[in-house]
Design a protein around this motif. Structure first.
Motif, mmCIF file in Angstrom:
data_model
loop_
_atom_site.group_PDB
_atom_site.id
_atom_site.type_symbol
_atom_site.label_atom_id
_atom_site.label_comp_id
_atom_site.label_asym_id
_atom_site.label_seq_id
_atom_site.Cartn_x
_atom_site.Cartn_y
_atom_site.Cartn_z
ATOM 1 N N THR A 4 0.751 -1.336 0.070
ATOM 2 C CA THR A 4 0.055 -0.098 0.025
ATOM 3 C C THR A 4 1.181 1.048 -0.501
ATOM 4 O O THR A 4 0.626 2.429 -0.601
ATOM 5 N N ARG A 7 2.209 1.811 -3.385
ATOM 6 C CA ARG A 7 1.453 2.396 -4.814
ATOM 7 C C ARG A 7 1.447 4.061 -4.408
ATOM 8 O O ARG A 7 1.558 4.434 -5.345
ATOM 9 N N TYR A 8 0.980 3.911 -2.873
ATOM 10 C CA TYR A 8 0.541 5.408 -2.936
ATOM 11 C C TYR A 8 2.091 6.344 -2.900
ATOM 12 O O TYR A 8 1.704 7.158 -4.010
#
Length: 150
Positions: A4, A7-8
């Motif tokens: 996560t 990805r961000y």
């Protein structure tokens, strides 16, 4: 490796890369007596950042799910490097490219690995001097070398 977070962060890096490219278009294309304009390096850096962020985003789909153990994030290191990057941008004109790049790299290397101070000093000096020589002498581009008072 946190899927996560990666990805961000890849999306944020991509936005920063696009910002680099758009803002480098506002810089004059060439300086008097220079074959390479001031807009070349920010454009190349922005494109490289976009490509690397796309690669990171792609790699997040290939992460193997590991134990969902609680991972601690190191905010202290992040804040130190972020603060030194902001200081780098603020002081590059007054202190010159070589000195500010040397200090920024030295701080960053020491934040990552405190054991090798001599190695960090040598790498920082060689990189800042080498990039300055490459850009100013070989490519004949303008960079503030040393501080005005030096």
């Amino acid at each position: 490796m946190n899927k996560t977070f990666d990805r961000y962060s890849s999306l944020i890096y991509m936005i920063i890369g696009v910002f680099f490219i758009f803002e480098s278009r506002e810089i004059s294309e060439s300086a008097y007596g220079s074959n390479v304009g001031s807009d070349i390096f920010p454009t190349i850096l922005g494109a490289a950042l976009i490509l690397l962020s796309l690669r990171l985003f792609y790699e997040t789909f290939q992460y193997v799910d590991q134990d969902k153990g609680k991972e601690t994030l190191d905010y202290k290191r992040l804040l130190i490097i972020l603060t030194s990057a902001v200081a780098y941008a603020l002081f590059i004109e007054s202190l010159g490219f070589i000195l500010t790049t040397f200090l920024f790299l030295l701080i960053s290397f020491q934040v990552m690995d405190r054991k090798n101070l001599i190695k960090s000093i040598i790498l920082s000096a060689c990189f800042s001097g080498g990039v300055y020589y490459l850009f100013v002498e070989v490519l004949e581009g303008p960079l503030p070398g040393f501080p005005i008072w030096f």
